[in-house]
Design a protein around this motif. Structure first.
Motif, PDB file in Angstrom:
ATOM      1  N   ALA A  92      41.126  33.421  38.384  1.00  0.00           N
ATOM      2  CA  ALA A  92      41.534  34.853  38.790  1.00  0.00           C
ATOM      3  C   ALA A  92      41.312  34.699  40.554  1.00  0.00           C
ATOM      4  O   ALA A  92      41.750  35.728  41.178  1.00  0.00           O
ATOM      5  CB  ALA A  92      40.493  35.544  38.196  1.00  0.00           C
ATOM      6  N   LYS A  93      41.106  33.698  40.993  1.00  0.00           N
ATOM      7  CA  LYS A  93      40.941  33.534  42.549  1.00  0.00           C
ATOM      8  C   LYS A  93      40.174  34.647  43.001  1.00  0.00           C
ATOM      9  O   LYS A  93      40.576  35.416  44.189  1.00  0.00           O
ATOM     10  CB  LYS A  93      42.425  33.530  43.060  1.00  0.00           C
ATOM     11  N   VAL A  94      38.823  34.934  42.600  1.00  0.00           N
ATOM     12  CA  VAL A  94      37.985  35.853  42.997  1.00  0.00           C
ATOM     13  C   VAL A  94      36.970  35.349  43.948  1.00  0.00           C
ATOM     14  O   VAL A  94      36.451  34.452  43.473  1.00  0.00           O
ATOM     15  CB  VAL A  94      37.419  36.571  41.672  1.00  0.00           C
ATOM     16  N   THR A  95      36.703  36.018  45.010  1.00  0.00           N
ATOM     17  CA  THR A  95      35.827  35.732  46.100  1.00  0.00           C
ATOM     18  C   THR A  95      34.426  36.158  45.384  1.00  0.00           C
ATOM     19  O   THR A  95      34.258  37.123  44.453  1.00  0.00           O
ATOM     20  CB  THR A  95      36.164  36.328  47.250  1.00  0.00           C
ATOM     21  N   PRO A  96      33.501  35.664  46.075  1.00  0.00           N
ATOM     22  CA  PRO A  96      31.935  36.234  45.616  1.00  0.00           C
ATOM     23  C   PRO A  96      31.959  37.692  45.924  1.00  0.00           C
ATOM     24  O   PRO A  96      31.329  38.281  44.956  1.00  0.00           O
ATOM     25  CB  PRO A  96      30.977  35.247  46.366  1.00  0.00           C
ATOM     26  N   GLU A  97      32.318  38.155  46.735  1.00  0.00           N
ATOM     27  CA  GLU A  97      32.555  39.849  47.094  1.00  0.00           C
ATOM     28  C   GLU A  97      33.138  40.562  46.118  1.00  0.00           C
ATOM     29  O   GLU A  97      32.731  41.463  45.442  1.00  0.00           O
ATOM     30  CB  GLU A  97      32.897  39.993  48.586  1.00  0.00           C
ATOM     31  N   GLN A  98      34.506  39.783  45.548  1.00  0.00           N
ATOM     32  CA  GLN A  98      35.213  40.570  44.732  1.00  0.00           C
ATOM     33  C   GLN A  98      34.635  40.493  43.216  1.00  0.00           C
ATOM     34  O   GLN A  98      34.523  41.443  42.567  1.00  0.00           O
ATOM     35  CB  GLN A  98      36.582  39.798  44.677  1.00  0.00           C
ATOM     36  N   LEU A  99      33.926  39.341  43.005  1.00  0.00           N
ATOM     37  CA  LEU A  99      33.213  39.288  41.707  1.00  0.00           C
ATOM     38  C   LEU A  99      32.013  40.188  41.876  1.00  0.00           C
ATOM     39  O   LEU A  99      32.094  40.848  40.525  1.00  0.00           O
ATOM     40  CB  LEU A  99      32.706  37.780  41.542  1.00  0.00           C
ATOM     41  N   ALA A 100      31.455  40.518  42.800  1.00  0.00           N
ATOM     42  CA  ALA A 100      30.191  41.480  42.867  1.00  0.00           C
ATOM     43  C   ALA A 100      30.670  42.816  42.408  1.00  0.00           C
ATOM     44  O   ALA A 100      30.130  43.573  41.838  1.00  0.00           O
ATOM     45  CB  ALA A 100      29.509  41.271  44.241  1.00  0.00           C
ATOM     46  N   ALA A 101      32.025  43.006  43.223  1.00  0.00           N
ATOM     47  CA  ALA A 101      32.454  44.523  42.869  1.00  0.00           C
ATOM     48  C   ALA A 101      32.850  44.612  41.632  1.00  0.00           C
ATOM     49  O   ALA A 101      32.603  45.708  40.765  1.00  0.00           O
ATOM     50  CB  ALA A 101      33.495  44.627  43.854  1.00  0.00           C
ATOM     51  N   LEU A 102      33.423  43.670  40.988  1.00  0.00           N
ATOM     52  CA  LEU A 102      33.850  43.607  39.575  1.00  0.00           C
ATOM     53  C   LEU A 102      32.647  43.786  38.401  1.00  0.00           C
ATOM     54  O   LEU A 102      32.663  44.636  37.523  1.00  0.00           O
ATOM     55  CB  LEU A 102      34.647  42.418  39.104  1.00  0.00           C
ATOM     56  N   LEU A 103      31.502  43.194  38.985  1.00  0.00           N
ATOM     57  CA  LEU A 103      30.161  43.207  38.214  1.00  0.00           C
ATOM     58  C   LEU A 103      29.869  44.562  38.310  1.00  0.00           C
ATOM     59  O   LEU A 103      29.474  45.240  37.410  1.00  0.00           O
ATOM     60  CB  LEU A 103      29.261  42.284  38.648  1.00  0.00           C
ATOM     61  N   ARG A 104      29.906  45.349  39.536  1.00  0.00           N
ATOM     62  CA  ARG A 104      29.378  46.716  39.479  1.00  0.00           C
ATOM     63  C   ARG A 104      30.233  47.684  38.922  1.00  0.00           C
ATOM     64  O   ARG A 104      29.908  48.528  38.120  1.00  0.00           O
ATOM     65  CB  ARG A 104      29.409  47.035  40.950  1.00  0.00           C
ATOM     66  N   GLN A 105      31.819  47.489  38.958  1.00  0.00           N
ATOM     67  CA  GLN A 105      32.647  48.251  37.858  1.00  0.00           C
ATOM     68  C   GLN A 105      32.222  48.037  36.456  1.00  0.00           C
ATOM     69  O   GLN A 105      32.471  49.202  35.822  1.00  0.00           O
ATOM     70  CB  GLN A 105      33.950  47.863  38.275  1.00  0.00           C
ATOM     71  N   SER A 106      31.704  46.858  36.241  1.00  0.00           N
ATOM     72  CA  SER A 106      31.820  46.435  34.578  1.00  0.00           C
ATOM     73  C   SER A 106      30.501  47.440  34.248  1.00  0.00           C
ATOM     74  O   SER A 106      30.387  47.626  32.778  1.00  0.00           O
ATOM     75  CB  SER A 106      32.018  45.288  34.595  1.00  0.00           C
TER      76      SER A 106
END
Length: 88
Positions: free
Chosen positions: A48-62
């Motif tokens: 998904a070419k996700v940065t650590p910051e993007q992954l953190a945002a996705l986890l918050r959204q999830s």
């Protein structure tokens, strides 16, 4: 002690040893499962070419909603198209 008690004690010791071996095998399998799951998650993040910051945002959204392509786009994640082996 009686012969019967001695046999029972010997059987008990043998079963205890067997239980220890089974517990060790269970722990090993659980560790391998965890390693495989981690590797799978790592591969998904790389794909998904996700940065650590993007992954953190996705986890918050999830925490409040199921992640979907729109949620991935909202944090700027991109996907590599999977190559189908049958297309050759």
């Amino acid at each position: 002690m009686s012969e019967k008690s001695d046999k029972l004690r010997a059987m008990l010791e043998k079963e205890k040893e067997r239980r220890i071996k089974l517990n060790n095998r269970i722990e090993s399998l659980e560790r391998r499962i965890q390693e495989e799951d981690s590797a799978e998650v790592n591969e998904m993040v790389r794909t998904a070419k996700v940065t650590p910051e993007q992954l953190a945002a996705l986890l918050r959204q999830s925490a409040t909603a199921t992640p979907n392509p729109a949620a991935l786009s909202a944090v700027g994640a991109t996907f590599e198209k999977e190559v189908d082996a049958d297309e050759d």
